[in-house]
Design a protein around this motif. Structure first.
Motif, short mmCIF file in Angstrom:
data_model
loop_
_atom_site.label_atom_id
_atom_site.label_comp_id
_atom_site.label_asym_id
_atom_site.label_seq_id
_atom_site.Cartn_x
_atom_site.Cartn_y
_atom_site.Cartn_z
N THR A 166 15.29 -30.69 42.12
CA THR A 166 16.55 -31.29 41.67
C THR A 166 17.67 -30.26 41.65
O THR A 166 18.80 -30.52 42.11
N PHE A 167 17.38 -29.08 41.14
CA PHE A 167 18.38 -28.01 41.14
C PHE A 167 18.81 -27.69 42.57
O PHE A 167 20.01 -27.54 42.86
N LEU A 168 17.84 -27.58 43.44
CA LEU A 168 18.17 -27.26 44.82
C LEU A 168 18.99 -28.37 45.47
O LEU A 168 19.92 -28.11 46.24
N ALA A 169 18.65 -29.61 45.16
CA ALA A 169 19.39 -30.74 45.73
C ALA A 169 20.84 -30.73 45.28
O ALA A 169 21.77 -31.01 46.06
N MET A 170 21.08 -30.39 43.99
CA MET A 170 22.44 -30.37 43.47
C MET A 170 23.23 -29.19 44.03
O MET A 170 24.45 -29.26 44.18
N VAL A 182 16.55 -41.96 38.58
CA VAL A 182 16.82 -41.99 37.13
C VAL A 182 15.84 -41.08 36.40
O VAL A 182 16.22 -40.29 35.52
N VAL A 183 14.56 -41.18 36.75
CA VAL A 183 13.55 -40.36 36.07
C VAL A 183 13.83 -38.88 36.31
O VAL A 183 13.75 -38.06 35.39
N ALA A 184 14.16 -38.51 37.55
CA ALA A 184 14.44 -37.11 37.87
C ALA A 184 15.65 -36.60 37.09
O ALA A 184 15.66 -35.46 36.61
N SER A 185 16.67 -37.43 36.96
CA SER A 185 17.87 -37.02 36.22
C SER A 185 17.55 -36.81 34.75
O SER A 185 18.03 -35.85 34.12
N LEU A 222 15.70 -33.60 34.30
CA LEU A 222 16.58 -32.45 34.43
C LEU A 222 17.36 -32.21 33.14
O LEU A 222 17.58 -31.07 32.73
N ALA A 223 17.77 -33.29 32.48
CA ALA A 223 18.57 -33.17 31.26
C ALA A 223 17.74 -33.29 30.01
O ALA A 223 18.29 -33.41 28.91
N ALA A 224 16.43 -33.25 30.16
CA ALA A 224 15.55 -33.54 29.02
C ALA A 224 15.76 -32.58 27.87
O ALA A 224 15.82 -32.98 26.70
N TYR A 225 15.90 -31.29 28.15
CA TYR A 225 16.02 -30.32 27.07
C TYR A 225 17.29 -30.57 26.25
O TYR A 225 17.26 -30.59 25.02
#
Length: 760
Positions: free
Chosen positions: A447-451, A468-471, A474-477
């Motif tokens: 995800t970081f690489l994609a952004m 949605v799950v990937a996003s 990524l923002a889970a913390y």
């Protein structure tokens, strides 16, 4: 009183004196008639002699009887002796009583005449004294312009003597210019016995050449027939007054011209220009732009005159500087327009005097657009700075991803093989947990690489639920540390969207991060809800929160580029505008529904378009049958990755050898036949693209049997290389089943091509 005898003698003498000439005249007439025929002069001589004798006789009588006594009487009166006089020889004589009445009468007449003469002389003297002492001019003049009287003041003014001015050769009309001479002649013609007085002003050329303005009050003197015979005039020099008046008129004309020039300049300038009295204050002048932009009018006073200032203390600061220096430039102040909107201005002021009052002339420049442009430039600079930071972060991520993906590949690979080949359920369970954790780490890295990737969008089938799950991962913390409750309602099955997965991932991630930041402003409970719904022609995604919401003014500009309500350094204002651009490029729409205090709700609608069905995970993970055993060379500088790949491929029956770098690989290729070459892209020394070009020179056909493995496709030169060569790439971390399937597919394709070439 005289006696009657004396009176008789007096009368007798008078009669004799009168009759004697008559007798002589009669005798002479007779003689003339007697000698007329003889033409003799004798009668004429007799008549002449008789007349002379009669005249002398009468003279003697009158002298002796009347004149001498009268003279004696006068002398007597003069000497004061009563009843006594003196003869011609000086002898005192008695006044005969006969002459007493005549003497009394004569004395009275002479006394009255003498008194009148004295009074006349005194009056004349007083008149001359008054006239000569006047500073004004007094003249008498004929209608033709010849002077009969002038006073000393006029002589001094003309610098001429009285004799010169009264000389008949001098004509007063000659000192007048032609126009004034004509006016004066017309002026005299208007004088009448009924209206003998009139006034006028003339421009005289004096004898010494000086030119002066004179004001005259004229009085006409007329004869019995009403003809003007003389003009008596009183005048004064008004040159100073006329010159002062002319100077005043010239100054007023010059002032009017300057005023007109100032108004022309002020009205021609597009900036608002205001002149306001410092005391009061009062508006003294405004041009048209000041009326239209600021709504200021002449005559406004007090609070009305300063109503356009946003902060009156700024006006006080301006006045303080102006009174100290007399000039102020580029003074910044906020003002209110006629429509009530606020503008940023620069005020240039000058201290002037207007109508005798201290005043301020101010020119106002609207710099609102300039300030907005400066803010936009600053924002763009911040965006550029953030972009540079992101580029630097991308480069860092490339190295981090490479370093992370290698051990993740080992973890995922060996955990997969452990699950696949272990017979102990506990071990399989532990391996499954290890594999899941490693997969999660792998997704976050991807995800970081994609952004961070900077590459043209690539369209393909996208599962929105996976995005949605990937996003959320990524923002889970951040979500978890903020105490935000996550609710998801993801429809299953959900049609795939034909689009760019990375861009859509950026949209969802941006909305999630915005919601997280907004929820930090409200107390618990904090909720974030994401709902996906299948529609007839696409998918609907709703991202909602129970945060502070947005007022109307903010909501209207939410998608405007560079607009942000966040503090400096917390946001650039490009997130939502980028989201809108991405959604619009996918033929979709994004809507915002928010009220102040009521949270925010974003609704995204995307058309399914050319969406293709993604193979189910089971089918995708199933390994196809191996075409046959192959000779495979693995090139990787990481020994663990090379060892794991070797073990996976050997389990499928392949003959696998390992080269620790590209140079070792080239040596192996020269010495033996290779069916498939699997190489890492990033290696020290000769990297993957270098190996590809070397193979083109050494064994061109082998480039079609090359399969690249990489933990980073972020670098532009790598993307460019892959795009130019079309070489297949497998991204790390490697999933064993997916990796083995792709290897089998690659070998099968090569065998099929070889058979076709053999038949041909």
């Amino acid at each position: 009183m005289p006696t009657s005898s004396k009176l008789s003698r007096h009368y007798a003498l008078l009669m004799a004196a009168c009759i004697l000439p008559l007798l002589v005249l009669v005798a002479g007439t007779g003689l003339y008639q007697s000698y007329a025929q003889q033409q003799s002069f004798f009668p004429y001589a007799v008549i002449l002699v008789g007349l002379l004798v009669s005249v002398f006789a009468l003279h003697g009588v009158l002298q002796r009887e009347i004149v001498d006594p009268a003279i004696s009487l006068v002398d007597h009166v003069r000497s004061g002796a009563a009843g006594e006089t003196t003869d011609n020889r000086g002898a005192a004589i008695k006044s005969p009583a006969l002459w007493q009445p005549w003497i009394d009468t004569a004395s009275s007449i002479f006394a009255e005449n003498r008194t009148a003469l004295h009074e006349l002389a005194d009056s004349e003297q007083r008149y001359r004294s008054v006239v000569e002492l006047q500073t004004e001019f007094v003249v008498r003049m004929s209608p033709e312009g010849h002077l009969s009287f002038v006073n000393d003041a006029y002589c001094r003014a003309c610098r001429m003597t009285r004799e010169q001015l009264l000389d008949p050769s001098w004509c007063e009309l000659d000192v007048l210019p032609p126009d004034d001479r004509r006016r004066f002649v017309e002026h005299l013609a208007r004088l009448t016995p009924q209206a003998p007085n009139a006034s006028m002003e003339l421009f005289n050329t004096m004898p010494d050449g000086a030119r002066r303005w004179l004001a005259w009050n004229d009085h006409g003197i007329f004869d019995s027939d009403g003809r003007l015979v003389e003009v008596q005039s009183v005048g004064r020099d008004i040159s100073d007054r006329v010159l002062a008046e002319q100077a005043r008129l010239e100054a007023e004309k010059l002032l009017a011209e300057r005023e007109a020039q100032f108004r022309a300049v002020a009205e021609g300038v597009p900036l608002p220009i205001i002149i306001s009295a410092i005391e009061g204050p009062e508006i003294l002048f405004v041009n048209e732009p000041a009326r239209k932009v600021l709504g200021i009018e002449v005559g406004q006073i007090g609070a009305e005159a300063t109503s356009t200032w946003e902060d009156l203390s700024r006006r006080d600061d301006l006045l303080r500087l102006l009174l100290r220096d007399g000039i102020v430039d580029a003074f910044e102040a906020g003002m209110t327009t006629m429509q009530g909107s606020r503008i940023d201005t620069l005020v240039s002021a000058r201290l002037i005097t207007q109508a005798g009052r201290s005043a301020m002339l101010a020119a106002v420049t609207d710099i609102t657009r300039q300030r907005e442009a400066e803010a936009e430039i600053a924002s763009q600079r911040e965006t550029l700075y953030q972009s540079e930071k992101l580029a630097a972060l991308g480069s860092l991520l490339a190295g981090v991803a490479h370093e992370l993906n290698n051990p993740l590949s080992v973890v995922i690979g060996y955990s997969s093989m452990l699950k696949e080949f272990s017979t102990d359920k506990a071990t399989v369970g532990r391996a499954d947990k290890i594999h899941a954790a490693a997969e999660r780490c792998s997704r976050i890295v991807r995800t970081f690489l994609a952004m961070a990737r900077k590459k043209p969008p690539t369209r393909g089938a996208v599962d929105i639920n996976e995005v949605v799950v990937a996003s959320l991962e990524l923002a889970a913390y951040g979500l978890r540390s903020a105490g935000i409750e996550i609710r998801t309602e993801l429809a299953d099955p959900l049609p795939n969207i034909w689009g760019d997965r990375d861009q859509l991932h950026q949209v969802i991630t941006n909305l999630v991060v915005n919601a997280q930041q907004a929820l930090l402003q409200v107390p618990h409970p904090r909720r974030l809800t994401i709902v996906t719904t299948a529609e007839d022609d696409g998918v609907e995604i709703v991202v909602a929160d129970n945060g502070p919401g947005m007022p109307e003014t903010v909501r209207a500009r939410a998608f405007e580029p560079f607009y942000t309500t966040k503090l400096a350094g917390e946001g650039t204002g490009v997130g939502l505008s980028v989201c809108q651009g991405i959604v619009t490029a996918h033929d979709g729409s994004i809507e915002l529904d928010s009220t102040e205090g009521g949270g925010a709700r974003f609704t995204i609608r995307l058309a399914s378009g050319r969406a293709e069905t993604v193979a189910p995970p089971e089918a995708a993970g199933r390994t196809p049958p191996a075409p046959s055993a192959a000779r495979i060379l693995v090139v990787d500088d990481d020994a663990d990755i090379a060892s794991m790949i070797t073990e996976m491929l050997r389990r499928d029956g392949h003959d696998v050898s390992v080269a620790e770098d590209a140079n070792a690989a080239l040596k192996a290729v020269r010495e033996e036949e290779i069916d498939l070459l699997i190489s890492d892209i990033r290696m020290p020394g000769l990297d993957g693209p270098g190996l590809y070009r070397a193979l083109e020179q050494l064994r061109p056909g082998l480039t079609r049997r090359l399969l690249f493995v990489t933990g980073d496709t972020l670098a532009p030169e790598i993307d460019r290389f892959i795009g130019e060569t079309g070489a297949p790439v497998i991204e790390k971390p490697l999933d064993p089943q997916t990796f083995r399937r792709l290897v089998m597919e690659r070998l099968g394709a090569m065998q099929t091509r070889a058979m076709e070439e053999a038949k041909a």
